[in-house]
Design a protein around this motif. Structure first.
Motif, PDB file in Angstrom:
ATOM      1  N   TYR A  30       0.834  -1.199   0.000  1.00 44.25           N
ATOM      2  CA  TYR A  30       0.000   0.000   0.000  1.00 44.25           C
ATOM      3  C   TYR A  30       0.877   1.261   0.000  1.00 44.25           C
ATOM      4  O   TYR A  30       0.635   2.195  -0.753  1.00 44.25           O
ATOM      5  N   TYR A  31       1.923   1.266   0.821  1.00 44.97           N
ATOM      6  CA  TYR A  31       2.818   2.422   0.874  1.00 44.97           C
ATOM      7  C   TYR A  31       3.619   2.553  -0.420  1.00 44.97           C
ATOM      8  O   TYR A  31       3.929   3.656  -0.855  1.00 44.97           O
ATOM      9  N   GLU A  32       3.910   1.428  -1.044  1.00 49.24           N
ATOM     10  CA  GLU A  32       4.561   1.468  -2.355  1.00 49.24           C
ATOM     11  C   GLU A  32       3.619   2.079  -3.385  1.00 49.24           C
ATOM     12  O   GLU A  32       4.036   2.887  -4.219  1.00 49.24           O
ATOM     13  N   GLN A  33       2.352   1.718  -3.310  1.00 52.19           N
ATOM     14  CA  GLN A  33       1.345   2.260  -4.213  1.00 52.19           C
ATOM     15  C   GLN A  33       1.270   3.784  -4.091  1.00 52.19           C
ATOM     16  O   GLN A  33       1.059   4.477  -5.077  1.00 52.19           O
ATOM     17  N   HIS A  34       1.456   4.283  -2.877  1.00 62.81           N
ATOM     18  CA  HIS A  34       1.424   5.725  -2.622  1.00 62.81           C
ATOM     19  C   HIS A  34       2.795   6.380  -2.815  1.00 62.81           C
ATOM     20  O   HIS A  34       2.994   7.528  -2.452  1.00 62.81           O
ATOM     21  N   GLU A  35       3.731   5.612  -3.379  1.00 64.43           N
ATOM     22  CA  GLU A  35       5.063   6.092  -3.747  1.00 64.43           C
ATOM     23  C   GLU A  35       5.870   6.618  -2.561  1.00 64.43           C
ATOM     24  O   GLU A  35       6.667   7.543  -2.686  1.00 64.43           O
ATOM     25  N   LEU A  36       5.663   6.015  -1.389  1.00 66.74           N
ATOM     26  CA  LEU A  36       6.467   6.358  -0.226  1.00 66.74           C
ATOM     27  C   LEU A  36       7.748   5.536  -0.199  1.00 66.74           C
ATOM     28  O   LEU A  36       8.710   5.912   0.467  1.00 66.74           O
ATOM     29  N   VAL A  37       7.753   4.422  -0.917  1.00 73.14           N
ATOM     30  CA  VAL A  37       8.959   3.623  -1.158  1.00 73.14           C
ATOM     31  C   VAL A  37       8.915   3.159  -2.609  1.00 73.14           C
ATOM     32  O   VAL A  37       7.837   2.997  -3.177  1.00 73.14           O
ATOM     33  N   GLN A  38      10.082   2.958  -3.183  1.00 74.86           N
ATOM     34  CA  GLN A  38      10.177   2.460  -4.556  1.00 74.86           C
ATOM     35  C   GLN A  38      11.173   1.306  -4.581  1.00 74.86           C
ATOM     36  O   GLN A  38      12.333   1.498  -4.954  1.00 74.86           O
ATOM     37  N   PRO A  39      10.738   0.117  -4.176  1.00 73.30           N
ATOM     38  CA  PRO A  39      11.673  -1.007  -4.173  1.00 73.30           C
ATOM     39  C   PRO A  39      12.066  -1.406  -5.594  1.00 73.30           C
ATOM     40  O   PRO A  39      11.314  -1.207  -6.539  1.00 73.30           O
ATOM     41  N   ALA A  40      13.269  -1.957  -5.690  1.00 77.59           N
ATOM     42  CA  ALA A  40      13.721  -2.485  -6.975  1.00 77.59           C
ATOM     43  C   ALA A  40      12.982  -3.793  -7.243  1.00 77.59           C
ATOM     44  O   ALA A  40      12.360  -4.367  -6.344  1.00 77.59           O
ATOM     45  N   ARG A  41      13.045  -4.267  -8.465  1.00 80.28           N
ATOM     46  CA  ARG A  41      12.400  -5.534  -8.839  1.00 80.28           C
ATOM     47  C   ARG A  41      13.430  -6.460  -9.470  1.00 80.28           C
ATOM     48  O   ARG A  41      14.280  -6.026 -10.245  1.00 80.28           O
ATOM     49  N   THR A  42      13.319  -7.734  -9.135  1.00 82.33           N
ATOM     50  CA  THR A  42      14.167  -8.742  -9.769  1.00 82.33           C
ATOM     51  C   THR A  42      13.559  -9.094 -11.118  1.00 82.33           C
ATOM     52  O   THR A  42      12.460  -8.645 -11.453  1.00 82.33           O
ATOM     53  N   GLU A  43      14.239  -9.928 -11.872  1.00 82.31           N
ATOM     54  CA  GLU A  43      13.693 -10.379 -13.156  1.00 82.31           C
ATOM     55  C   GLU A  43      12.380 -11.132 -12.959  1.00 82.31           C
ATOM     56  O   GLU A  43      11.518 -11.120 -13.821  1.00 82.31           O
ATOM     57  N   LEU A  51      18.095  -0.207   2.467  1.00 83.10           N
ATOM     58  CA  LEU A  51      18.055   0.333   3.831  1.00 83.10           C
ATOM     59  C   LEU A  51      17.251   1.630   3.867  1.00 83.10           C
ATOM     60  O   LEU A  51      16.512   1.875   4.824  1.00 83.10           O
ATOM     61  N   ASN A  52      17.385   2.448   2.832  1.00 84.81           N
ATOM     62  CA  ASN A  52      16.602   3.688   2.768  1.00 84.81           C
ATOM     63  C   ASN A  52      15.106   3.395   2.725  1.00 84.81           C
ATOM     64  O   ASN A  52      14.316   4.081   3.376  1.00 84.81           O
ATOM     65  N   ASP A  53      14.714   2.368   1.966  1.00 78.92           N
ATOM     66  CA  ASP A  53      13.306   1.987   1.907  1.00 78.92           C
ATOM     67  C   ASP A  53      12.801   1.551   3.276  1.00 78.92           C
ATOM     68  O   ASP A  53      11.705   1.929   3.705  1.00 78.92           O
ATOM     69  N   VAL A  54      13.606   0.756   3.972  1.00 80.39           N
ATOM     70  CA  VAL A  54      13.227   0.276   5.307  1.00 80.39           C
ATOM     71  C   VAL A  54      13.058   1.461   6.261  1.00 80.39           C
ATOM     72  O   VAL A  54      12.079   1.542   7.005  1.00 80.39           O
ATOM     73  N   GLU A  55      13.982   2.418   6.214  1.00 80.07           N
ATOM     74  CA  GLU A  55      13.871   3.595   7.073  1.00 80.07           C
ATOM     75  C   GLU A  55      12.631   4.412   6.738  1.00 80.07           C
ATOM     76  O   GLU A  55      11.950   4.912   7.626  1.00 80.07           O
ATOM     77  N   ASN A  56      12.325   4.554   5.449  1.00 79.84           N
ATOM     78  CA  ASN A  56      11.118   5.283   5.056  1.00 79.84           C
ATOM     79  C   ASN A  56       9.869   4.595   5.570  1.00 79.84           C
ATOM     80  O   ASN A  56       8.937   5.248   6.045  1.00 79.84           O
ATOM     81  N   LEU A  57       9.833   3.267   5.486  1.00 79.77           N
ATOM     82  CA  LEU A  57       8.676   2.531   5.998  1.00 79.77           C
ATOM     83  C   LEU A  57       8.538   2.685   7.511  1.00 79.77           C
ATOM     84  O   LEU A  57       7.426   2.826   8.028  1.00 79.77           O
TER      85      LEU A  57
END
Length: 129
Positions: A30-43, A51-57
């Protein structure tokens, strides 16, 4: 590789992030949907968080616990990103901090509101010291 680059490395799966933050997978998405985190994606399209994503969450969770709603949190994240750009060390200028503080005070006059500027007021007066 400097510390900033290391903090942005996508290392953690959503399961690890759940354990680190105490959030459910649904909340994280949900927080990704609201662009509060932008995790990378594997193939294989698996999310990998830095770590920045974890801190933002963790910050999002803290702000929600303090009573802010998603719109207020998004505003804070947008302001923080806007102010953080434009200089070498991602540190805003004194004028940018002053303007951000002025806007925050005008928008939320509540004395219980946790400011993102706690500890930053000295910046406005350090020239006089």
């Amino acid at each position: 590789m400097d510390l900033s680059q290391r903090r942005q490395l996508p290392l953690f799966s959503i399961g690890i992030v759940q354990k680190l933050t105490g959030l459910s997978a649904r909340q994280i998405r949900y927080y990704e949907q609201h662009e509060l985190v932008q995790p990378a994606r594997t193939e294989g399209n698996q999310r990998l968080f830095s770590l920045n994503d974890v801190e933002n969450l963790m910050l999002v969770r803290s702000l929600l616990d303090d009573g802010l709603n998603m719109a207020e949190i998004r505003k804070r994240f947008e302001r923080h990103q806007r102010i953080g750009h434009g200089n070498n060390e991602n540190e805003p200028t004194d004028a940018e901090v002053y303007e951000w503080m002025r806007q925050e005070m005008l928008e939320s006059p509540s004395p219980n509101n946790n400011s993102l500027f706690q500890g930053d007021l000295f910046r406005l007066y350090r020239r006089n010291l």
